[in-house]
Design a protein around this motif. Structure first.
Motif, PDB file in Angstrom:
ATOM      1  N   GLY A  59      39.602  36.899  47.984  1.00  0.00           N
ATOM      2  CA  GLY A  59      40.046  38.249  48.308  1.00  0.00           C
ATOM      3  C   GLY A  59      40.352  38.370  49.779  1.00  0.00           C
TER       4      GLY A  59
ATOM      5  N   VAL B   5      47.564  37.945  49.716  1.00  0.00           N
ATOM      6  CA  VAL B   5      46.842  36.810  49.134  1.00  0.00           C
ATOM      7  C   VAL B   5      47.270  36.610  47.683  1.00  0.00           C
ATOM      8  CG1 VAL B   5      44.586  35.864  48.550  1.00  0.00           C
ATOM      9  CG2 VAL B   5      44.874  37.160  50.667  1.00  0.00           C
ATOM     10  N   ARG B   6      47.445  37.709  46.944  1.00  0.00           N
ATOM     11  CA  ARG B   6      47.894  37.598  45.555  1.00  0.00           C
ATOM     12  C   ARG B   6      49.304  37.020  45.491  1.00  0.00           C
ATOM     13  NH1 ARG B   6      45.751  37.217  40.380  1.00  0.00           N
ATOM     14  NH2 ARG B   6      47.578  37.232  39.014  1.00  0.00           N
TER      15      ARG B   6
ATOM     16  N   ALA C  59      41.598  36.372  54.744  1.00  0.00           N
ATOM     17  CA  ALA C  59      41.490  35.838  53.386  1.00  0.00           C
ATOM     18  C   ALA C  59      40.202  35.029  53.287  1.00  0.00           C
ATOM     19  CB  ALA C  59      42.694  34.967  53.053  1.00  0.00           C
TER      20      ALA C  59
ATOM     21  N   SER D  41      41.723  39.181  44.852  1.00  0.00           N
ATOM     22  CA  SER D  41      43.107  38.737  44.688  1.00  0.00           C
ATOM     23  C   SER D  41      43.240  37.793  43.498  1.00  0.00           C
ATOM     24  CB  SER D  41      43.603  38.031  45.954  1.00  0.00           C
ATOM     25  OG  SER D  41      43.696  38.910  47.039  1.00  0.00           O
ATOM     26  N   CYS D  42      42.283  36.901  43.340  1.00  0.00           N
ATOM     27  CA  CYS D  42      42.290  35.968  42.208  1.00  0.00           C
ATOM     28  C   CYS D  42      40.909  35.334  42.106  1.00  0.00           C
ATOM     29  CB  CYS D  42      43.368  34.890  42.368  1.00  0.00           C
ATOM     30  SG  CYS D  42      43.283  33.974  43.934  1.00  0.00           S
TER      31      CYS D  42
ATOM     32  N   TRP E 204      43.629  40.700  38.647  1.00  0.00           N
ATOM     33  CA  TRP E 204      43.129  41.314  39.887  1.00  0.00           C
ATOM     34  C   TRP E 204      43.165  42.830  39.885  1.00  0.00           C
ATOM     35  CZ3 TRP E 204      46.574  42.525  44.479  1.00  0.00           C
ATOM     36  CH2 TRP E 204      47.907  42.704  44.095  1.00  0.00           C
TER      37      TRP E 204
ATOM     38  N   VAL F  13      45.122  42.044  50.752  1.00  0.00           N
ATOM     39  CA  VAL F  13      44.751  41.587  49.413  1.00  0.00           C
ATOM     40  C   VAL F  13      45.980  41.301  48.562  1.00  0.00           C
ATOM     41  CG1 VAL F  13      44.557  43.923  48.435  1.00  0.00           C
ATOM     42  CG2 VAL F  13      43.191  42.054  47.472  1.00  0.00           C
ATOM     43  N   SER F  14      47.061  42.077  48.737  1.00  0.00           N
ATOM     44  CA  SER F  14      48.278  41.830  47.956  1.00  0.00           C
ATOM     45  C   SER F  14      49.048  40.620  48.482  1.00  0.00           C
ATOM     46  CB  SER F  14      49.166  43.075  47.933  1.00  0.00           C
ATOM     47  OG  SER F  14      49.350  43.613  49.221  1.00  0.00           O
TER      48      SER F  14
END
Length: 382
Positions: free
Chosen positions: A51, A137-138, A56, A30-31, A214, A134-135
């Motif tokens: 990620g 978390v982004r 998370a 994610s970052c 990412w 994952v998105s």
């Protein structure tokens, strides 16, 4: 140490799979962030790779002068939760938390507000109707960029070293594609970073061709919300037979074999059933492994008998009990023979070199290989 020697060490770590790999399918990105701490000849370099798998997670990689261990040093899994309960961490459930565009979630225990409107989701270029962990978390990172990183104090506590001043950090750099054989020494960023560390001159750092965004490291499957089916447990009474001998237990009057419908969240299921009545844990693992794995996480008062790898519980918090259940499962998968005594503490018989289940007590045992478990009782059910 010269810059060439430092690069050679990082390359060796990469070859040994102990260097950040951003396209790790087991930890979709994610970052990420790299931070350099330095004072004169002492230095510490930390990577934080954030990620989502089943929750998370921030994988911490550390390298530096005076470190006993370099490489992956911790996977911090209390990063994001949907409530103050840190186990409430299945992020795709965020879409079921009401109809508001903005929701409150918890980052490292602190409440933050996240915009989950269609416009906000479109800003990270993913499908709004199928948000994956994952998105999400982004999305949190885009709106609260500092909420996911560990503090300098936390990072240095992990490595058990003296804290140094922060001199450089970035989320954008040229990272090698380790999966296809690239090494840190192939990256302009790491070439110049090694030179900066050795010469104590940050001006020579060149981020190179930045590629840490990412989506450069994800496939489409990682961006799809995959539903996880709740694990079910099945229990069947079986003969004791050679169980006592094989599992180094005595006092087994009834024995039940426990199997599961899937491998997901098995320890959580057992913890929900037996966690509150756990008295002590016996780990047939190397005591050093146990200490390294979670000694820093266990803050409550407890007694640890290193010779017999026994944790006797006393005022242990719920989160710490859950960690012990998880470690018991993980250890069994690695060939450990782990037992969790319920109702009463287990007794070690040095003559028989076995653990005795007291009258009226029971013991939960993870089968070697982690595919099944057993419930052994020293009483007969009514």
């Amino acid at each position: 140490m010269t810059s060439e020697e430092l690069l050679e060490k990082w390359d060796r770590c990469a070859r040994d799979s102990d260097f950040p790999m951003l396209d790790n399918a087991n930890h979709p990105l994610s970052c990420c962030k790299v931070s350099l701490y330095q004072e004169e000849r002492k230095w510490a370099l930390f990577f934080e790779i954030v990620g989502f798998t089943s929750c998370a997670m921030n994988d911490i990689y550390a390298y530096g002068s005076g470190f006993d261990k370099e490489g992956l040093v911790m996977s911090y899994d209390e990063l994001l939760s949907l409530s103050e309960d840190v186990s409430d961490d299945w992020l795709p459930d965020i879409e079921n938390r009401g109809t508001k565009d903005k929701v409150t979630i918890y980052a490292k225990g602190n409440p933050i507000e996240v915009d989950i409107s269609e416009k906000a989701i479109e800003s990270i270029d993913v499908a709004s109707e199928n948000m994956a962990g994952v998105s999400i978390v982004r999305l949190v990172f885009n709106q609260n960029p500092d909420s996911l990183w560990l503090s300098p104090e936390e990072l240095f506590e992990i490595t058990a070293t003296k804290q140094l001043p922060l001199v450089y950090s970035t989320t954008e750099w040229e990272h090698p594609d380790i999966a296809v054989g690239e090494l840190p020494s192939d990256s302009v960023f790491f070439q110049t970073l090694a030179e900066a560390i050795v010469t104590n001159n940050l001006d020579c750092i060149n981020t190179g061709d930045v590629n840490t965004f990412w989506k450069n490291w994800l496939d489409e499957e990682a961006l799809a919300n995959i539903e996880i089916v709740d694990t079910k447990m099945f229990q069947k009474k079986i003969d004791v037979a050679d169980f006592e001998c094989d599992y180094e237990l005595r006092g087994v009057r009834e024995l039940y074999k426990i199997t599961f419908s899937s491998e997901y969240d098995r320890y959580q299921l057992l913890f929900s059933m037996y966690g509150e009545i756990s008295q002590n844990f016996v780990f047939q693992n190397n005591p050093g492994y146990l200490e390294e794995s979670f000694s820093r996480d266990i803050e409550s008062e407890h007694k640890y008998d290193q010779d017999k790898s026994v944790y006797v519980l006393n005022n242990v918090k719920e989160k710490e009990l859950r960690d012990l259940y998880e470690l018991a499962e993980m250890g069994s998968e690695d060939g450990g023979l782990n037992r969790i005594f319920l109702y009463k503490e287990g007794l070690y018989d040095s003559k028989e070199k076995a653990y005795k289940i007291p009258s009226g007590a029971s013991c939960l045992v993870w089968g070697i290989g982690g595919n099944e478990a057993f419930l052994a009782r020293n009483f007969e059910s009514q």
